[in-house]
Write an enzyme that holds these catalytic residues in place. Structure first.
Site, PDB file in Angstrom:
ATOM      1  N   ARG B 239       0.875  -1.177   0.000  1.00  0.00           N
ATOM      2  CA  ARG B 239       0.000   0.000   0.000  1.00  0.00           C
ATOM      3  C   ARG B 239       0.907   1.221   0.000  1.00  0.00           C
ATOM      4  O   ARG B 239       1.697   1.410   0.918  1.00  0.00           O
ATOM      5  CB  ARG B 239      -0.926  -0.104   1.207  1.00  0.00           C
ATOM      6  CG  ARG B 239      -1.012   1.058   2.122  1.00  0.00           C
ATOM      7  CD  ARG B 239      -2.148   0.894   3.118  1.00  0.00           C
ATOM      8  NE  ARG B 239      -1.809   0.142   4.325  1.00  0.00           N
ATOM      9  CZ  ARG B 239      -1.012   0.569   5.294  1.00  0.00           C
ATOM     10  NH1 ARG B 239      -0.427   1.724   5.214  1.00  0.00           N
ATOM     11  NH2 ARG B 239      -0.790  -0.172   6.352  1.00  0.00           N
ATOM     12  N   HIS B 243      -2.237   3.958   6.213  1.00  0.00           N
ATOM     13  CA  HIS B 243      -3.411   3.134   6.514  1.00  0.00           C
ATOM     14  C   HIS B 243      -4.683   3.814   6.018  1.00  0.00           C
ATOM     15  O   HIS B 243      -5.548   3.200   5.405  1.00  0.00           O
ATOM     16  CB  HIS B 243      -3.488   2.882   8.020  1.00  0.00           C
ATOM     17  CG  HIS B 243      -4.769   2.259   8.463  1.00  0.00           C
ATOM     18  ND1 HIS B 243      -5.206   1.045   7.978  1.00  0.00           N
ATOM     19  CD2 HIS B 243      -5.721   2.690   9.331  1.00  0.00           C
ATOM     20  CE1 HIS B 243      -6.378   0.762   8.542  1.00  0.00           C
ATOM     21  NE2 HIS B 243      -6.709   1.736   9.354  1.00  0.00           N
ATOM     22  N   TYR B 252       6.236   3.625  10.606  1.00  0.00           N
ATOM     23  CA  TYR B 252       6.549   2.193  10.684  1.00  0.00           C
ATOM     24  C   TYR B 252       7.177   1.670   9.392  1.00  0.00           C
ATOM     25  O   TYR B 252       7.398   0.473   9.266  1.00  0.00           O
ATOM     26  CB  TYR B 252       5.287   1.398  11.038  1.00  0.00           C
ATOM     27  CG  TYR B 252       4.080   1.754  10.177  1.00  0.00           C
ATOM     28  CD1 TYR B 252       3.244   2.798  10.535  1.00  0.00           C
ATOM     29  CD2 TYR B 252       3.811   1.059   9.001  1.00  0.00           C
ATOM     30  CE1 TYR B 252       2.155   3.145   9.750  1.00  0.00           C
ATOM     31  CE2 TYR B 252       2.720   1.404   8.224  1.00  0.00           C
ATOM     32  CZ  TYR B 252       1.902   2.448   8.597  1.00  0.00           C
ATOM     33  OH  TYR B 252       0.823   2.790   7.812  1.00  0.00           O
TER      34      TYR B 252
END
Lengths: 330, 323
Positions: B239, B243, B252
């Site tokens: 992705r 998110h 992260y």
């Protein structure tokens, strides 16, 4: 008329609806040859085969998810969750998926399914097989919640639930399966969302359902002898609730007692009390009385369990209190 | 080029362009103020496009909160999707669902769920319903790698496998369960190894390689349709965004990692293949993009101009009422 037990009445409803509509099928743990713990579907596998009486893996979320999926593509599944205590394992599927599915589609999709389960104590089944969890489900818009108390209603309500185009939580009581009652030979339905006055009276409206309804009727007989007249109202369907029948009765008797086997705090009795307080408080001559289980897990020890769960004596004491004759312990 | 014919690859390419364009426009409109969350699937388009190209109109599809691409791959309309993102009465869910909850019944797309893993048991049920009615329809359930740790994943695969249900479970493994990398939540190198536990075929493919996804997807869909039961497909992908649009996706993941994955962009990869093989020309691409953009302009206009749900209808659609 014929005499059937609550268990037989339920089985007859399943059989009749499966014969009537081939999209109706049953799924659940150990429901085929074993007939499940309380034997409601016993023998149906011989008549309808394993395709329509489906033993499932021991996986409640899987059962309920499969029930929803099948309902979305033209089937009318009747799932069984063996004990209502196991239903929280499937809570996401019930709360987040089933209850909201129709709304999520802007009201364009029907969700015709039934989740049969049973609750209640009285058999020393302990903490994970004895609970009364109906209030979890009445708190969830999108569900219907049905709780039959007598064999006649058990059959008629289950048939209506299977024909209903909304999801129904159909909650039976393990202490009622052996109780007998008269049932017509011919087919009949009991409509969802309609309460019934099971016993007319003039002093106190007692709203009770499931096994508590049976206890309330027994209490009414006892109290009749001492001149206290109970009007016992069985809502039969908790969601949606037939408020009118309850309010009409309260306006007549001017007193309200709610009885259930679930614990008090957050219980359905609070909802009934609130409705009466909102809509008929001027008619009341006494505070509203809730006769419920104590706020406790259900203990294994029979003496303790008896103490936690309300009985006929508690209803009688509560009624005397409402009539100003004594102060009850609950 | 591969077992997958040129025309099929071109069809998949167009679906990918449609998904990418929709996602990019959704982000633009989100920043202009459409409500709620947007979970972008940019970078992951190859998986839904390559699966969707082998589905029939009457096959069923379920997906997740990151489902725009999957829904488009099933043929859903831009205008009704965009109107749903705009929370309008003309949207697929009449504005009650939003980006994370689109249900496009006109395309047998039976819902996006925002509860991770929850779609899988429902997909097994849809496949059961089809099988019991002897319909040769296949159900595809899309989900992310995080979902494979849920109990619902396990329960759904138990049902699908023992009943040989016509369902294909497609995991878009974008390496992170939100921010949690795969090695933190599983010891498995390939999540598809879980399939062995259910006695069903499981396969891991390069999820940014359209031809690779198409090969396993077409085989799995055919097997399901012919009564051969479920398959678990894991497509390795990434992705590109965070998110959701409020997450830059940088706490992260390293910049280098993101840049590396951008170089593996599935659309660019297929596009250069198709150009090289002369399946498509630059002017074809410009034309397709212009058509898609025109359709999106109209969809946004339709969404913007559509009415909001009426307050007096707030409680409609909770229950079916024939009574």
């Amino acid at each position: 008329m014929k005499e059937l037990t609550y268990r037989e009445a339920l089985r007859e409803a399943l059989r009749e609806e499966m014969k009537r509509d081939e999209s109706v099928f049953l799924l659940g743990e150990d429901i085929a040859e074993y007939g499940s713990s309380y034997k409601v579907p016993q023998g149906l596998v011989d008549e309808f085969g394993h395709e329509r009486v489906r033993n499932t893996p021991l996986a409640e979320a899987g059962i309920i998810g499969a029930t929803l999926g099948a309902a979305l593509v033209g089937m009318r599944p009747v799932a069984e969750i063996m004990y209502i205590d196991f239903s929280p394992i499937a809570m996401d599927q019930i709360f987040n998926q089933i209850a909201k599915f129709r709304y999520m589609t802007g009201g364009t999709v029907k969700v015709p399914l039934v989740i049969r389960t049973q609750g209640g104590g009285g058999v020393s089944a302990g903490l994970h097989h004895s609970q009364s969890l109906e209030a979890l489900y009445t708190h969830m818009p999108g569900l219907m919640v049905v709780m039959p108390s007598i064999p006649y209603d058990a059959k008629g309500l289950l048939k209506s639930s299977i024909r209903e185009d909304n999801p129904v939580m159909f909650i039976e009581h393990k202490g009622l399966y052996g109780q007998s009652g008269m049932i017509p030979e011919e087919e009949y339905l009991v409509p969802l969302g309609k309460a019934e006055v099971k016993c007319e009276g003039k002093d106190i409206t007692v709203v009770a359902y499931s096994k508590s309804l049976v206890l309330a009727l027994q209490a009414a007989e006892t109290l009749e002898k001492e001149g206290i007249s109970l009007e016992v109202v069985d809502p039969r369907t908790l969601l949606p609730l037939d408020e009118d029948t309850i309010l009409d009765s309260v306006k007549k008797t001017s007193r309200l007692m709610v009885v259930h086997e679930a614990c008090k705090t957050g219980g359905f009795g609070g909802e009934v009390a609130a409705i009466v307080a909102e809509k008929a408080i001027d008619y009341l001559d006494a505070p509203i009385k809730r006769v419920t289980a104590l706020d406790s897990p259900i203990p294994f020890n029979p003496r303790l369990e008896d103490y936690i769960i309300p009985n006929e004596g508690d209803i009688i004491a509560g009624a005397r209190e409402l009539m100003g004759k004594e102060v009850s312990a609950r | 080029m591969s077992k997958i014919g040129k025309e099929k690859l071109k069809e998949i390419y167009i679906i990918m362009l449609r998904i990418r364009a929709f996602e990019e426009r959704a982000i633009v409109e989100y920043h202009k103020g459409i409500p709620g969350f947007i979970h972008s699937s940019i970078g992951e388009e190859a998986i839904p496009a390559a699966v969707g190209a082998f589905l029939r109109g009457d096959d069923y599809l379920l997906t997740t909160h990151r489902g725009h691409g999957d829904i488009i791959a099933k043929g859903a309309r831009f205008d009704k999707m965009m109107a749903e993102l705009f929370a309008k009465e003309t949207g697929y869910c009449k504005g009650r669902g939003g980006s994370m909850h689109i249900v496009a019944t006109d395309r047998n797309m039976l819902g996006a769920t925002a509860i991770v893993g929850a779609g899988l048991p429902i997909a097994s049920g849809v496949a059961l319903g089809c099988k019991m009615q002897k319909l040769d329809r296949v159900t595809v359930c899309f989900f992310g790698d995080g979902a494979t740790c849920t109990g619902a994943f396990h329960e759904a695969l138990c049902f699908a496998s023992v009943w040989d249900l016509p369902v294909v479970f497609v995991c878009a493994n974008n390496l992170y369960s939100l921010s949690t990398p795969q090695k933190v939540y599983t010891k498995l190198e390939h999540i598809s190894d879980r399939a062995k536990a259910y006695g069903i075929p499981g396969v891991t493919v390069d999820g940014n390689d359209v031809a690779a996804v198409a090969e396993v997807a077409s085989e799995a869909i055919e097997r399901a349709r012919k009564g051969g039961g479920p398959t678990f497909i894991e497509g390795m992908t990434y992705r590109i965004y965070g998110h959701h649009m409020g997450d830059p996706g940088t706490s992260y993941r390293t910049k280098e990692e993101v840049e590396d994955w951008k170089k593996k962009d599935p659309i660019a990869r297929l596009q250069s293949r198709l150009l090289k093989a002369k399946v498509i020309t630059k002017s074809d691409i410009e034309e397709i993009q212009a058509d898609v953009n025109r359709e999106l302009d109209e969809a946004v206009k339709f969404a913007a101009e559509s009415p909001e749900p009426k307050i007096e209808d707030a409680l409609s659609g909770i229950y079916y009422t024939a009574r």
